[in-house]
Design a protein around this motif. Structure first.
Motif, PDB file in Angstrom:
ATOM      1  N   LEU A 247      32.400  41.100  36.983  1.00 53.36           N
ATOM      2  CA  LEU A 247      32.551  39.762  36.426  1.00 53.36           C
ATOM      3  C   LEU A 247      33.832  39.072  36.890  1.00 53.36           C
ATOM      4  O   LEU A 247      33.948  37.843  36.789  1.00 53.36           O
ATOM      5  CB  LEU A 247      32.532  39.830  34.896  1.00 53.36           C
ATOM      6  CG  LEU A 247      31.205  40.260  34.259  1.00 53.36           C
ATOM      7  CD1 LEU A 247      31.375  40.392  32.754  1.00 53.36           C
ATOM      8  CD2 LEU A 247      30.105  39.245  34.581  1.00 53.36           C
ATOM      9  N   LYS A 248      34.774  39.862  37.370  1.00 48.16           N
ATOM     10  CA  LYS A 248      36.072  39.291  37.748  1.00 48.16           C
ATOM     11  C   LYS A 248      35.936  38.295  38.911  1.00 48.16           C
ATOM     12  O   LYS A 248      36.490  37.185  38.875  1.00 48.16           O
ATOM     13  CB  LYS A 248      37.016  40.429  38.132  1.00 48.16           C
ATOM     14  CG  LYS A 248      38.430  39.952  38.461  1.00 48.16           C
ATOM     15  CD  LYS A 248      39.324  41.150  38.751  1.00 48.16           C
ATOM     16  CE  LYS A 248      40.747  40.682  39.070  1.00 48.16           C
ATOM     17  NZ  LYS A 248      41.646  41.832  39.358  1.00 48.16           N
ATOM     18  N   THR A 249      35.185  38.685  39.927  1.00 48.13           N
ATOM     19  CA  THR A 249      35.052  37.811  41.102  1.00 48.13           C
ATOM     20  C   THR A 249      34.305  36.520  40.778  1.00 48.13           C
ATOM     21  O   THR A 249      34.769  35.420  41.136  1.00 48.13           O
ATOM     22  CB  THR A 249      34.342  38.566  42.236  1.00 48.13           C
ATOM     23  OG1 THR A 249      35.122  39.716  42.582  1.00 48.13           O
ATOM     24  CG2 THR A 249      34.184  37.680  43.467  1.00 48.13           C
ATOM     25  N   PRO A 250      33.133  36.567  40.074  1.00 43.78           N
ATOM     26  CA  PRO A 250      32.473  35.296  39.724  1.00 43.78           C
ATOM     27  C   PRO A 250      33.343  34.383  38.881  1.00 43.78           C
ATOM     28  O   PRO A 250      33.325  33.157  39.066  1.00 43.78           O
ATOM     29  CB  PRO A 250      31.237  35.756  38.937  1.00 43.78           C
ATOM     30  CG  PRO A 250      30.952  37.129  39.449  1.00 43.78           C
ATOM     31  CD  PRO A 250      32.290  37.724  39.721  1.00 43.78           C
ATOM     32  N   LEU A 251      34.124  34.944  37.957  1.00 42.42           N
ATOM     33  CA  LEU A 251      35.006  34.114  37.141  1.00 42.42           C
ATOM     34  C   LEU A 251      36.089  33.469  37.997  1.00 42.42           C
ATOM     35  O   LEU A 251      36.463  32.298  37.786  1.00 42.42           O
ATOM     36  CB  LEU A 251      35.636  34.962  36.024  1.00 42.42           C
ATOM     37  CG  LEU A 251      34.790  35.188  34.779  1.00 42.42           C
ATOM     38  CD1 LEU A 251      35.503  36.123  33.821  1.00 42.42           C
ATOM     39  CD2 LEU A 251      34.490  33.859  34.094  1.00 42.42           C
ATOM     40  N   ALA A 252      36.607  34.236  38.942  1.00 42.77           N
ATOM     41  CA  ALA A 252      37.629  33.665  39.842  1.00 42.77           C
ATOM     42  C   ALA A 252      37.054  32.521  40.663  1.00 42.77           C
ATOM     43  O   ALA A 252      37.710  31.482  40.886  1.00 42.77           O
ATOM     44  CB  ALA A 252      38.181  34.755  40.760  1.00 42.77           C
ATOM     45  N   VAL A 253      35.810  32.681  41.123  1.00 44.57           N
ATOM     46  CA  VAL A 253      35.159  31.621  41.905  1.00 44.57           C
ATOM     47  C   VAL A 253      34.954  30.378  41.047  1.00 44.57           C
ATOM     48  O   VAL A 253      35.212  29.234  41.487  1.00 44.57           O
ATOM     49  CB  VAL A 253      33.818  32.127  42.467  1.00 44.57           C
ATOM     50  CG1 VAL A 253      33.048  30.964  43.115  1.00 44.57           C
ATOM     51  CG2 VAL A 253      34.057  33.235  43.480  1.00 44.57           C
ATOM     52  N   LEU A 254      34.476  30.603  39.779  1.00 43.29           N
ATOM     53  CA  LEU A 254      34.262  29.471  38.886  1.00 43.29           C
ATOM     54  C   LEU A 254      35.579  28.735  38.586  1.00 43.29           C
ATOM     55  O   LEU A 254      35.631  27.506  38.533  1.00 43.29           O
ATOM     56  CB  LEU A 254      33.618  29.952  37.582  1.00 43.29           C
ATOM     57  CG  LEU A 254      32.146  30.369  37.655  1.00 43.29           C
ATOM     58  CD1 LEU A 254      31.701  30.949  36.326  1.00 43.29           C
ATOM     59  CD2 LEU A 254      31.269  29.173  38.029  1.00 43.29           C
ATOM     60  N   THR A 255      36.627  29.517  38.385  1.00 45.28           N
ATOM     61  CA  THR A 255      37.936  28.895  38.116  1.00 45.28           C
ATOM     62  C   THR A 255      38.412  28.076  39.310  1.00 45.28           C
ATOM     63  O   THR A 255      38.923  26.954  39.170  1.00 45.28           O
ATOM     64  CB  THR A 255      38.974  29.992  37.777  1.00 45.28           C
ATOM     65  OG1 THR A 255      38.513  30.737  36.653  1.00 45.28           O
ATOM     66  CG2 THR A 255      40.323  29.385  37.431  1.00 45.28           C
ATOM     67  N   ASP A 256      38.251  28.648  40.498  1.00 45.04           N
ATOM     68  CA  ASP A 256      38.664  27.932  41.701  1.00 45.04           C
ATOM     69  C   ASP A 256      37.855  26.640  41.884  1.00 45.04           C
ATOM     70  O   ASP A 256      38.410  25.588  42.244  1.00 45.04           O
ATOM     71  CB  ASP A 256      38.483  28.841  42.923  1.00 45.04           C
ATOM     72  CG  ASP A 256      39.007  28.194  44.189  1.00 45.04           C
ATOM     73  OD1 ASP A 256      40.222  27.910  44.262  1.00 45.04           O
ATOM     74  OD2 ASP A 256      38.191  27.965  45.105  1.00 45.04           O
ATOM     75  N   GLU A 257      36.556  26.730  41.575  1.00 46.11           N
ATOM     76  CA  GLU A 257      35.725  25.535  41.687  1.00 46.11           C
ATOM     77  C   GLU A 257      36.126  24.475  40.654  1.00 46.11           C
ATOM     78  O   GLU A 257      36.046  23.271  40.904  1.00 46.11           O
ATOM     79  CB  GLU A 257      34.242  25.909  41.506  1.00 46.11           C
ATOM     80  CG  GLU A 257      33.638  26.629  42.695  1.00 46.11           C
ATOM     81  CD  GLU A 257      33.664  25.773  43.956  1.00 46.11           C
ATOM     82  OE1 GLU A 257      33.389  24.557  43.864  1.00 46.11           O
ATOM     83  OE2 GLU A 257      34.005  26.325  45.022  1.00 46.11           O
ATOM     84  N   ALA A 258      36.579  24.939  39.489  1.00 44.54           N
ATOM     85  CA  ALA A 258      37.019  23.980  38.464  1.00 44.54           C
ATOM     86  C   ALA A 258      38.222  23.188  38.955  1.00 44.54           C
ATOM     87  O   ALA A 258      38.319  21.969  38.724  1.00 44.54           O
ATOM     88  CB  ALA A 258      37.352  24.732  37.172  1.00 44.54           C
TER      89      ALA A 258
END
Length: 455
Positions: A247-258
């Motif tokens: 879950l760490k990588t998808p959350l990092a991607v979502l944060t970066d996209e935000a």
């Protein structure tokens, strides 16, 4: 009675006691019968002798050609008597009777032959044998020889006294032997309980020792269960770690996209996504910590030393807060053990003491001095800061919640501490400290191994 040893000893004692009492009655009865038989054998011999020595002459009372061979018939009231009777009177008697006579039972048979019975004599009941043989002036002549019942009673009483002491001594020796046998037979269970204590305290991961064939299958099954449980727990912890990484990588991607969305002129959408990402991260951190604690709690040997954990936490935080002038003191007794994984205890104490250091003016105290009445340890952490109002005592345990949103932090610290404590069967409470700040009471179960002492 819950002790197997006490049950066996009590059962053996009762059985031996019943056996000794029964043996006493039986042996006493046998001895009394034997003494009575011996008395009658002697009586019959003297009866034959009396009948043989008696001389009858016309016009004179019968007399003996010589005295009986037993001199006791000549001693007054000796308890040894003889008489020569007809139906209505005593023709002759032993010197031991003096002026008395034997009172024969009224229904005693007068036919020929030898009969035994019990009569009243001058010194008590008399066991006698009588034989009707011949006639004198038309009346049957009866020869009677008797011995006092008291002679039998005295012999039996003496025998019972000796027998009682002998049986008491023998009974105690039997009970002592039974106790030693029971203790020897239960020794493998003591070894098993000691091995279980080692597993509980973490000294061993399996049950060691030599066991008899009757206990060995149980030991093997328990060892297999311990291995299987440890493997399952390790697998669960590994999966929890994999979940966190997944879950760490998808959350990092979502944060970066935000952040990219914010740069593209949509700050409101970006803030919404970032808020939800933080909430997801908070829940992931919380559930991973909780899952880890559940796993460790199920492993045998989860025991932690309170003083060691307190010293480690205090040492680490002194370096962190040394420049702020906050002094951390540890007042914990030696040898206090809690049923908790050492790493989890360190994590709980670190969260509590870290919060105390953040809000303390100059002092933080960690204390614990012994178990309470319900077999738990109360670990106290106090500070001299401004504390919290009573209405905040429950709010701060909510996941992700902080009483003062301006303070740094995730809002997970006390929530994780509470969940960890409750998973181990403990709890955490907040109240006003006498130092002026917050008083945190962490309650954890003791790791008391007294219940696995020798049987």
């Amino acid at each position: 009675m819950t002790s197997l040893k006490q049950r066996l000893i009590l059962a053996a004692t009762l059985w031996i006691t019943i056996g000794m009492i029964s043996a006493g009655f039986v042996l006493s009865g046998v001895f009394k019968r034997h003494v009575s038989d011996q008395i009658y054998i002697e009586i019959y011999e003297h009866l034959d002798e009396l009948a043989h020595l008696a001389e009858f002459k016309s016009g004179t009372p019968p007399r003996l050609s010589r005295q009986l061979s037993d001199p006791r018939y000549d001693i007054p009231m000796s308890g040894y008597y003889w008489e020569i009777q007809t139906a209505d009177k005593v023709l002759a008697k032993s010197a031991s009777l003096e002026n008395s006579v034997l009172s024969m039972p009224p229904d005693f048979p007068i036919d020929t032959g030898t009969h035994a019975g019990k009569a009243a004599g001058p010194t008590g009941a008399v066991l006698f044998a009588a034989r009707t043989d011949g006639t004198l002036e038309g009346s049957p002549v009866r020869f009677v020889v008797g011995t006092d019942q008291r002679h039998v009673d005295v012999a039996v009483s003496r025998f019972r006294s000796i027998l009682s002491w002998a049986l008491i001594g023998f009974g105690f020796s039997m009970i002592a032997g039974a106790v030693l046998l029971i203790l020897y037979a239960l020794k493998p269970l003591n070894t098993l309980r000691s091995s279980l204590a080692d597993v509980r305290t973490g000294a061993s991961r399996k049950l060691d020792g030599a066991y008899p064939l009757e206990v060995l299958p149980l030991v093997n099954d328990l060892n297999a269960l311990l291995v299987s449980t440890s493997e399952l727990i390790q697998r669960a912890r590994t999966q929890a770690g994999n979940l966190a990484h997944g879950l760490k990588t998808p959350l990092a991607v979502l944060t970066d996209e935000a952040y990219r969305i914010e740069e593209n002129g949509l700050p409101q959408s970006s803030a919404t996504i970032l808020t939800q990402c933080r909430k997801m991260q908070t829940q992931i951190d919380y559930q991973i910590s909780r899952a880890r604690a559940v796993a460790l709690r199920s492993i045998p040997g989860t025991v932690a030393e309170v003083r060691k954990a307190a010293e480690e936490v205090a040492s680490a935080l002194r370096r962190l807060y040394g420049e702020t002038g906050v002094a951390i003191t540890v007042d914990v007794s030696d040898g206090l053990l809690v049923a908790c994984d050492p790493q989890d205890l360190n994590e709980m104490l670190a969260n509590i003491v870290d919060n105390a250091c953040k809000h303390a003016k100059s002092r933080v105290r960690i204390s614990c001095h012994g178990p309470t009445s319900d077999k738990t340890f109360d670990l106290h952490v106090e500070d001299d800061g401004k504390g919290l109002p009573p209405e905040a005592f429950e709010v701060v345990f909510d996941i992700g919640e902080r009483w003062d949103s301006r303070e740094a932090g995730s809002g997970l610290g006390l929530a994780i501490v509470q969940d960890l404590a409750q998973l181990y069967g403990g709890d955490i409470k907040l109240q006003k400290s006498s130092m002026g700040g917050l008083w945190v009471v962490l309650k954890l179960p003791t790791a008391d191994t007294s219940d696995v002492a020798g049987v």
